[in-house]
Design a protein around this motif. Structure first.
Motif, PDB file in Angstrom:
ATOM      1  N   LEU A 268     -17.420  21.900   4.728  1.00  0.00           N
ATOM      2  CA  LEU A 268     -16.023  22.297   4.510  1.00  0.00           C
ATOM      3  C   LEU A 268     -15.860  23.810   4.554  1.00  0.00           C
ATOM      4  CD1 LEU A 268     -15.204  19.763   1.647  1.00  0.00           C
ATOM      5  CD2 LEU A 268     -14.236  19.732   3.963  1.00  0.00           C
ATOM      6  N   ARG A 269     -16.823  24.539   3.997  1.00  0.00           N
ATOM      7  CA  ARG A 269     -16.771  26.000   4.054  1.00  0.00           C
ATOM      8  C   ARG A 269     -16.946  26.477   5.501  1.00  0.00           C
ATOM      9  NH1 ARG A 269     -16.513  28.168  -0.834  1.00  0.00           N
ATOM     10  NH2 ARG A 269     -17.330  26.996  -2.631  1.00  0.00           N
ATOM     11  N   ALA A 270     -17.831  25.812   6.234  1.00  0.00           N
ATOM     12  CA  ALA A 270     -18.029  26.180   7.631  1.00  0.00           C
ATOM     13  C   ALA A 270     -16.756  25.959   8.445  1.00  0.00           C
ATOM     14  CB  ALA A 270     -19.185  25.384   8.229  1.00  0.00           C
ATOM     15  N   GLY A 271     -16.020  24.888   8.138  1.00  0.00           N
ATOM     16  CA  GLY A 271     -14.756  24.652   8.827  1.00  0.00           C
ATOM     17  C   GLY A 271     -13.740  25.744   8.561  1.00  0.00           C
ATOM     18  N   GLN A 272     -13.698  26.224   7.323  1.00  0.00           N
ATOM     19  CA  GLN A 272     -12.799  27.340   7.011  1.00  0.00           C
ATOM     20  C   GLN A 272     -13.248  28.618   7.729  1.00  0.00           C
ATOM     21  OE1 GLN A 272     -11.258  27.385   2.739  1.00  0.00           O
ATOM     22  NE2 GLN A 272     -12.980  25.958   2.533  1.00  0.00           N
ATOM     23  N   ALA A 273     -14.562  28.830   7.756  1.00  0.00           N
ATOM     24  CA  ALA A 273     -15.091  29.990   8.465  1.00  0.00           C
ATOM     25  C   ALA A 273     -14.789  29.906   9.955  1.00  0.00           C
ATOM     26  CB  ALA A 273     -16.595  30.102   8.236  1.00  0.00           C
ATOM     27  N   LEU A 274     -14.958  28.703  10.523  1.00  0.00           N
ATOM     28  CA  LEU A 274     -14.660  28.503  11.936  1.00  0.00           C
ATOM     29  C   LEU A 274     -13.226  28.904  12.244  1.00  0.00           C
ATOM     30  CD1 LEU A 274     -15.043  27.292  14.786  1.00  0.00           C
ATOM     31  CD2 LEU A 274     -14.395  25.072  13.804  1.00  0.00           C
ATOM     32  N   GLN A 275     -12.286  28.401  11.449  1.00  0.00           N
ATOM     33  CA  GLN A 275     -10.884  28.685  11.742  1.00  0.00           C
ATOM     34  C   GLN A 275     -10.553  30.165  11.542  1.00  0.00           C
ATOM     35  OE1 GLN A 275      -9.018  27.135  13.407  1.00  0.00           O
ATOM     36  NE2 GLN A 275      -6.863  27.419  12.920  1.00  0.00           N
ATOM     37  N   ARG A 276     -11.173  30.787  10.559  1.00  0.00           N
ATOM     38  CA  ARG A 276     -10.932  32.219  10.375  1.00  0.00           C
ATOM     39  C   ARG A 276     -11.449  33.012  11.578  1.00  0.00           C
ATOM     40  NH1 ARG A 276     -10.652  35.309   4.765  1.00  0.00           N
ATOM     41  NH2 ARG A 276     -10.147  37.376   5.527  1.00  0.00           N
ATOM     42  N   VAL A 277     -12.601  32.615  12.112  1.00  0.00           N
ATOM     43  CA  VAL A 277     -13.138  33.271  13.304  1.00  0.00           C
ATOM     44  C   VAL A 277     -12.208  33.048  14.492  1.00  0.00           C
ATOM     45  CG1 VAL A 277     -15.011  33.204  14.995  1.00  0.00           C
ATOM     46  CG2 VAL A 277     -15.537  33.185  12.549  1.00  0.00           C
ATOM     47  N   LEU A 278     -11.750  31.811  14.683  1.00  0.00           N
ATOM     48  CA  LEU A 278     -10.881  31.508  15.822  1.00  0.00           C
ATOM     49  C   LEU A 278      -9.561  32.257  15.740  1.00  0.00           C
ATOM     50  CD1 LEU A 278     -11.414  27.645  16.207  1.00  0.00           C
ATOM     51  CD2 LEU A 278     -12.641  29.516  17.325  1.00  0.00           C
ATOM     52  N   LEU A 279      -8.980  32.339  14.551  1.00  0.00           N
ATOM     53  CA  LEU A 279      -7.717  33.058  14.403  1.00  0.00           C
ATOM     54  C   LEU A 279      -7.918  34.563  14.569  1.00  0.00           C
ATOM     55  CD1 LEU A 279      -5.967  31.176  11.450  1.00  0.00           C
ATOM     56  CD2 LEU A 279      -5.730  30.820  13.909  1.00  0.00           C
ATOM     57  N   THR A 280      -9.043  35.078  14.093  1.00  0.00           N
ATOM     58  CA  THR A 280      -9.363  36.492  14.293  1.00  0.00           C
ATOM     59  C   THR A 280      -9.461  36.797  15.780  1.00  0.00           C
ATOM     60  OG1 THR A 280     -10.520  36.643  12.175  1.00  0.00           O
ATOM     61  CG2 THR A 280     -11.076  38.295  13.846  1.00  0.00           C
TER      62      THR A 280
END
Length: 328
Positions: A255-267
Protein backbone atom coordinates in the motif's frame (compact mmCIF):
# COMPACT_ATOMS: atom_id res chain seq x y z
CA UNK A 1 -10.71 25.58 -4.34
CA UNK A 2 -10.79 25.59 -0.54
CA UNK A 3 -13.57 24.09 1.57
CA UNK A 4 -14.01 22.61 5.02
CA UNK A 5 -17.47 21.07 4.50
CA UNK A 6 -17.86 17.48 3.36
CA UNK A 7 -20.72 18.34 1.06
CA UNK A 8 -21.75 16.56 -2.13
CA UNK A 9 -19.41 18.62 -4.30
CA UNK A 10 -16.45 17.87 -2.05
CA UNK A 11 -17.23 14.14 -2.00
CA UNK A 12 -17.49 14.13 -5.78
CA UNK A 13 -14.12 15.89 -6.12
CA UNK A 14 -12.46 13.52 -3.67
CA UNK A 15 -13.74 10.35 -5.31
CA UNK A 16 -13.14 11.63 -8.85
CA UNK A 17 -9.49 12.10 -7.91
CA UNK A 18 -9.31 8.69 -6.24
CA UNK A 19 -10.64 6.74 -9.22
CA UNK A 20 -8.25 8.56 -11.57
CA UNK A 21 -5.43 6.43 -10.12
CA UNK A 22 -3.81 3.76 -12.30
CA UNK A 23 -4.62 0.12 -11.60
CA UNK A 24 -3.47 -3.25 -12.88
CA UNK A 25 -5.17 -3.73 -16.30
CA UNK A 26 -7.55 -0.90 -15.28
CA UNK A 27 -9.46 -3.24 -12.98
CA UNK A 28 -10.06 -0.44 -10.43
CA UNK A 29 -10.09 -2.82 -7.44
CA UNK A 30 -11.38 -0.30 -4.92
CA UNK A 31 -14.56 0.75 -3.20
CA UNK A 32 -15.14 3.80 -1.02
CA UNK A 33 -17.43 4.47 1.92
CA UNK A 34 -17.90 7.87 3.53
CA UNK A 35 -18.37 8.11 7.31
CA UNK A 36 -19.76 11.64 7.82
CA UNK A 37 -19.56 11.62 11.61
CA UNK A 38 -15.81 11.04 11.64
CA UNK A 39 -15.24 12.82 8.32
CA UNK A 40 -13.35 9.81 7.02
CA UNK A 41 -13.34 7.80 3.82
CA UNK A 42 -12.97 4.05 4.03
CA UNK A 43 -11.05 2.50 1.14
CA UNK A 44 -11.96 -1.13 0.56
CA UNK A 45 -10.60 -3.85 -1.70
CA UNK A 46 -13.09 -4.99 -4.32
CA UNK A 47 -12.79 -8.77 -4.31
CA UNK A 48 -14.68 -9.04 -7.60
CA UNK A 49 -11.94 -7.15 -9.51
CA UNK A 50 -9.24 -9.78 -8.92
CA UNK A 51 -6.81 -11.22 -11.48
CA UNK A 52 -6.10 -14.62 -9.92
CA UNK A 53 -3.50 -15.72 -12.48
CA UNK A 54 -1.69 -12.43 -12.98
CA UNK A 55 -1.90 -11.30 -9.35
CA UNK A 56 -2.58 -14.31 -7.08
CA UNK A 57 -1.30 -12.60 -3.92
CA UNK A 58 -3.24 -9.40 -4.71
CA UNK A 59 -0.02 -7.41 -4.45
CA UNK A 60 -0.78 -5.44 -7.62
CA UNK A 61 -4.28 -4.78 -6.32
CA UNK A 62 -2.79 -3.25 -3.18
CA UNK A 63 -0.47 -1.09 -5.29
CA UNK A 64 -3.52 0.12 -7.20
CA UNK A 65 -5.46 0.88 -4.02
CA UNK A 66 -2.43 2.68 -2.59
CA UNK A 67 -2.34 4.90 -5.68
CA UNK A 68 -6.02 5.75 -5.15
CA UNK A 69 -5.32 6.58 -1.49
CA UNK A 70 -2.59 8.98 -2.54
CA UNK A 71 -4.95 10.74 -4.95
CA UNK A 72 -7.46 11.06 -2.12
CA UNK A 73 -4.78 12.70 0.00
CA UNK A 74 -3.86 15.16 -2.74
CA UNK A 75 -7.49 16.10 -3.38
CA UNK A 76 -8.22 16.47 0.34
CA UNK A 77 -5.24 18.80 0.79
CA UNK A 78 -6.37 20.81 -2.24
CA UNK A 79 -9.81 21.21 -0.65
CA UNK A 80 -8.32 22.52 2.58
CA UNK A 81 -8.02 19.46 4.80
CA UNK A 82 -5.10 17.68 6.37
CA UNK A 83 -5.66 14.02 5.36
CA UNK A 84 -4.65 11.50 8.01
CA UNK A 85 -4.21 7.97 6.65
CA UNK A 86 -4.43 4.71 8.57
CA UNK A 87 -3.43 1.57 6.72
CA UNK A 88 -5.12 -1.77 7.51
CA UNK A 89 -7.19 -0.23 10.32
CA UNK A 90 -9.77 -3.01 10.78
CA UNK A 91 -8.39 -6.29 12.11
CA UNK A 92 -11.81 -7.94 11.78
CA UNK A 93 -12.34 -6.78 8.17
CA UNK A 94 -9.32 -7.43 5.91
CA UNK A 95 -11.02 -5.80 2.92
CA UNK A 96 -10.63 -2.38 4.57
CA UNK A 97 -7.18 -1.40 3.34
CA UNK A 98 -7.12 2.22 4.51
CA UNK A 99 -9.05 5.10 5.98
CA UNK A 100 -8.46 8.73 5.09
CA UNK A 101 -9.69 11.11 7.77
CA UNK A 102 -10.28 14.74 6.79
CA UNK A 103 -8.89 16.80 9.66
CA UNK A 104 -8.40 20.53 10.07
CA UNK A 105 -5.03 21.98 10.99
CA UNK A 106 -1.45 22.05 9.88
CA UNK A 107 -0.05 19.23 7.76
CA UNK A 108 1.07 16.56 10.20
CA UNK A 109 4.54 15.98 8.78
CA UNK A 110 5.17 19.60 7.81
CA UNK A 111 5.54 18.61 4.14
CA UNK A 112 2.69 20.08 2.04
CA UNK A 113 2.24 18.73 -1.47
CA UNK A 114 4.02 20.68 -4.22
CA UNK A 115 2.02 23.16 -6.25
CA UNK A 116 0.44 21.61 -9.31
CA UNK A 117 0.21 18.07 -7.97
CA UNK A 118 -3.60 18.13 -7.82
CA UNK A 119 -3.84 19.38 -11.40
CA UNK A 120 -1.55 16.52 -12.47
CA UNK A 121 -4.15 13.98 -11.25
CA UNK A 122 -6.38 14.87 -14.20
CA UNK A 123 -3.53 14.99 -16.73
CA UNK A 124 -1.75 11.74 -15.84
CA UNK A 125 -2.24 8.94 -18.35
CA UNK A 126 -0.23 5.83 -19.08
CA UNK A 127 1.59 6.31 -22.39
CA UNK A 128 2.31 3.07 -24.25
CA UNK A 129 3.76 4.95 -27.23
CA UNK A 130 7.44 5.32 -28.19
CA UNK A 131 9.28 8.16 -26.46
CA UNK A 132 11.63 10.54 -28.21
CA UNK A 133 14.79 9.34 -26.49
CA UNK A 134 15.59 12.82 -25.15
CA UNK A 135 16.93 12.22 -21.64
CA UNK A 136 14.92 13.48 -18.71
CA UNK A 137 17.16 16.01 -16.90
CA UNK A 138 18.84 14.91 -13.69
CA UNK A 139 16.98 17.42 -11.44
CA UNK A 140 13.63 15.94 -12.51
CA UNK A 141 14.89 12.39 -11.98
CA UNK A 142 16.12 13.41 -8.53
CA UNK A 143 12.70 14.88 -7.76
CA UNK A 144 11.05 11.60 -8.76
CA UNK A 145 13.43 9.67 -6.49
CA UNK A 146 12.67 12.03 -3.61
CA UNK A 147 8.93 11.59 -4.23
CA UNK A 148 9.20 7.84 -3.68
CA UNK A 149 11.30 8.35 -0.56
CA UNK A 150 8.71 10.75 0.87
CA UNK A 151 6.20 7.86 0.84
CA UNK A 152 8.51 5.29 2.44
CA UNK A 153 9.68 3.57 -0.74
CA UNK A 154 12.74 3.67 -2.97
CA UNK A 155 13.24 4.47 -6.66
CA UNK A 156 16.42 3.30 -8.37
CA UNK A 157 17.34 4.66 -11.81
CA UNK A 158 19.96 2.29 -13.27
CA UNK A 159 22.68 2.99 -15.81
CA UNK A 160 22.57 1.63 -19.37
CA UNK A 161 23.77 -1.84 -18.42
CA UNK A 162 21.38 -2.02 -15.46
CA UNK A 163 18.52 -0.88 -17.66
CA UNK A 164 19.26 -3.59 -20.21
CA UNK A 165 19.26 -6.21 -17.45
CA UNK A 166 15.86 -5.11 -16.18
CA UNK A 167 14.41 -5.03 -19.68
CA UNK A 168 15.77 -8.52 -20.41
CA UNK A 169 14.00 -9.84 -17.31
CA UNK A 170 10.81 -8.07 -18.40
CA UNK A 171 11.16 -9.60 -21.85
CA UNK A 172 11.54 -13.06 -20.32
CA UNK A 173 8.37 -12.51 -18.30
CA UNK A 174 6.49 -11.32 -21.38
CA UNK A 175 7.53 -14.49 -23.22
CA UNK A 176 6.31 -16.63 -20.32
CA UNK A 177 2.99 -14.81 -20.25
CA UNK A 178 2.55 -15.31 -23.99
CA UNK A 179 3.07 -19.07 -23.55
CA UNK A 180 0.61 -19.39 -20.66
CA UNK A 181 -2.96 -19.85 -21.98
CA UNK A 182 -4.60 -18.98 -18.66
CA UNK A 183 -2.71 -15.73 -18.30
CA UNK A 184 -3.22 -14.66 -21.90
CA UNK A 185 -6.96 -15.32 -21.58
CA UNK A 186 -7.12 -13.27 -18.39
CA UNK A 187 -5.24 -10.39 -20.02
CA UNK A 188 -7.35 -10.46 -23.19
CA UNK A 189 -10.51 -10.29 -21.08
CA UNK A 190 -9.36 -6.85 -19.90
CA UNK A 191 -9.28 -5.46 -23.46
CA UNK A 192 -12.50 -3.79 -24.62
CA UNK A 193 -13.75 -3.02 -28.09
CA UNK A 194 -14.22 0.59 -29.27
CA UNK A 195 -17.50 1.99 -27.99
CA UNK A 196 -18.02 -0.83 -25.50
CA UNK A 197 -20.34 0.15 -22.65
CA UNK A 198 -18.00 -0.65 -19.77
CA UNK A 199 -16.28 1.32 -17.04
CA UNK A 200 -13.38 -1.11 -16.68
CA UNK A 201 -10.59 -2.54 -18.80
CA UNK A 202 -8.41 -1.09 -21.53
CA UNK A 203 -9.92 0.01 -24.85
CA UNK A 204 -8.05 -1.19 -27.91
CA UNK A 205 -7.59 2.48 -28.79
CA UNK A 206 -5.49 2.96 -25.63
CA UNK A 207 -3.06 0.16 -26.46
CA UNK A 208 0.32 0.99 -27.91
CA UNK A 209 2.28 -0.47 -30.82
CA UNK A 210 4.86 -3.21 -30.70
CA UNK A 211 8.52 -2.21 -30.84
CA UNK A 212 9.75 -2.84 -34.39
CA UNK A 213 13.32 -3.17 -33.09
CA UNK A 214 12.32 -5.67 -30.38
CA UNK A 215 14.15 -3.77 -27.63
CA UNK A 216 11.14 -2.62 -25.58
CA UNK A 217 9.13 -5.50 -24.02
CA UNK A 218 5.73 -3.81 -24.02
CA UNK A 219 2.85 -6.01 -22.90
CA UNK A 220 0.92 -7.70 -25.68
CA UNK A 221 -2.70 -7.44 -24.56
CA UNK A 222 -4.27 -8.87 -27.71
CA UNK A 223 -2.00 -11.83 -28.52
CA UNK A 224 -3.26 -13.73 -31.56
CA UNK A 225 -6.66 -12.05 -31.54
CA UNK A 226 -7.74 -10.66 -34.88
CA UNK A 227 -8.03 -7.18 -33.42
CA UNK A 228 -6.97 -3.92 -35.03
CA UNK A 229 -3.66 -2.69 -33.72
CA UNK A 230 -1.16 0.02 -34.49
CA UNK A 231 1.67 -0.88 -36.84
CA UNK A 232 4.96 -1.64 -35.12
CA UNK A 233 7.10 1.42 -34.43
CA UNK A 234 10.66 1.91 -33.26
CA UNK A 235 10.88 2.79 -29.59
CA UNK A 236 13.60 4.87 -28.00
CA UNK A 237 17.04 3.30 -28.34
CA UNK A 238 18.13 4.11 -24.79
CA UNK A 239 15.14 3.76 -22.49
CA UNK A 240 14.97 5.39 -19.08
CA UNK A 241 13.47 3.16 -16.43
CA UNK A 242 13.14 3.28 -12.65
CA UNK A 243 12.65 0.37 -10.27
CA UNK A 244 10.24 1.04 -7.41
CA UNK A 245 11.02 -1.11 -4.38
CA UNK A 246 10.49 -1.44 -0.66
CA UNK A 247 12.66 -2.89 2.07
CA UNK A 248 9.92 -5.29 3.20
CA UNK A 249 7.13 -7.12 1.39
CA UNK A 250 4.06 -7.03 3.60
CA UNK A 251 0.60 -5.86 2.58
CA UNK A 252 1.29 -2.55 4.31
CA UNK A 253 4.43 -2.14 2.20
CA UNK A 254 2.44 -2.75 -0.98
CA UNK A 255 0.00 0.00 0.00
CA UNK A 256 2.87 2.39 0.75
CA UNK A 257 4.49 1.46 -2.56
CA UNK A 258 1.24 2.30 -4.35
CA UNK A 259 1.22 5.74 -2.77
CA UNK A 260 4.87 6.19 -3.69
CA UNK A 261 4.13 5.08 -7.25
CA UNK A 262 1.39 7.65 -7.68
CA UNK A 263 3.48 10.42 -6.16
CA UNK A 264 6.27 9.60 -8.63
CA UNK A 265 3.85 9.52 -11.57
CA UNK A 266 2.25 12.83 -10.63
CA UNK A 267 5.67 14.41 -10.08
CA UNK A 268 6.67 13.29 -13.58
CA UNK A 269 3.38 14.52 -15.06
CA UNK A 270 3.69 18.03 -13.60
CA UNK A 271 7.17 18.20 -15.16
CA UNK A 272 5.90 17.16 -18.59
CA UNK A 273 7.32 13.63 -18.41
CA UNK A 274 5.31 10.65 -19.71
CA UNK A 275 5.25 7.32 -17.93
CA UNK A 276 4.20 3.73 -18.43
CA UNK A 277 4.41 0.64 -16.25
CA UNK A 278 6.26 -2.60 -17.00
CA UNK A 279 4.82 -5.09 -14.53
CA UNK A 280 5.42 -8.41 -16.29
CA UNK A 281 8.49 -9.53 -14.32
CA UNK A 282 6.67 -8.83 -11.03
CA UNK A 283 4.18 -11.57 -11.94
CA UNK A 284 6.77 -14.40 -11.73
CA UNK A 285 8.42 -14.89 -8.31
CA UNK A 286 11.85 -15.85 -9.64
CA UNK A 287 12.00 -12.98 -12.14
CA UNK A 288 10.72 -10.54 -9.55
CA UNK A 289 13.50 -11.60 -7.18
CA UNK A 290 16.05 -11.25 -9.97
CA UNK A 291 14.94 -7.66 -10.60
CA UNK A 292 16.51 -6.74 -7.27
CA UNK A 293 19.97 -7.60 -8.55
CA UNK A 294 22.67 -9.76 -6.96
CA UNK A 295 23.25 -9.24 -3.25
CA UNK A 296 20.17 -7.03 -2.75
CA UNK A 297 18.49 -9.05 -0.02
CA UNK A 298 16.43 -6.19 1.39
CA UNK A 299 15.15 -5.00 -1.99
CA UNK A 300 11.58 -6.11 -2.71
CA UNK A 301 10.80 -4.96 -6.28
CA UNK A 302 7.28 -3.65 -6.78
CA UNK A 303 7.16 -2.13 -10.27
CA UNK A 304 9.32 -1.00 -13.19
CA UNK A 305 8.47 2.46 -14.52
CA UNK A 306 9.43 3.61 -18.01
CA UNK A 307 9.61 7.37 -18.40
CA UNK A 308 10.55 9.97 -20.98
CA UNK A 309 9.20 12.54 -23.40
CA UNK A 310 6.60 11.69 -25.99
CA UNK A 311 2.88 11.68 -26.84
CA UNK A 312 0.19 11.65 -24.19
CA UNK A 313 -1.35 8.31 -23.36
CA UNK A 314 -4.81 7.21 -24.40
CA UNK A 315 -7.65 7.56 -21.92
CA UNK A 316 -9.14 4.54 -20.21
CA UNK A 317 -12.63 4.44 -18.67
CA UNK A 318 -13.42 4.78 -15.01
CA UNK A 319 -16.35 3.59 -12.96
CA UNK A 320 -18.51 6.54 -11.99
CA UNK A 321 -17.59 8.37 -8.79
CA UNK A 322 -20.94 10.10 -8.85
CA UNK A 323 -23.48 11.17 -11.46
CA UNK A 324 -22.36 10.45 -15.01
CA UNK A 325 -19.44 8.51 -16.51
CA UNK A 326 -15.80 9.44 -16.04
CA UNK A 327 -12.68 8.55 -17.99
CA UNK A 328 -8.95 9.03 -17.37
Amino acid sequence: MQTREVDAAAVQALLAAAVAAPSIHNTQPWRFRLHPDSRSIEVRLDQERALPRTDPERRAQCLSVGAAVFNLRVAAAHLGWNPVVRLLPAVDDPDVLATVQLTVGAVADGQPFPAGLYEAVERRHTSRMPFTGRPVPEPIVTEMISSARAEGAHLDVPDIMGTRRLLRLTEAAEARNAGHPGRTAETRACVTAPGADTSYGIPITALGPRDASGRMPVRDFTGELSAPRLPALRFERHAQVALLWTARDRQEDWLRAGQALQRVLLTATRRGVRTSMLHQAMEWPDLRAAMAGPGQRRCCPQLLIRFGYGPDGGRTPRASAGPGPRSR
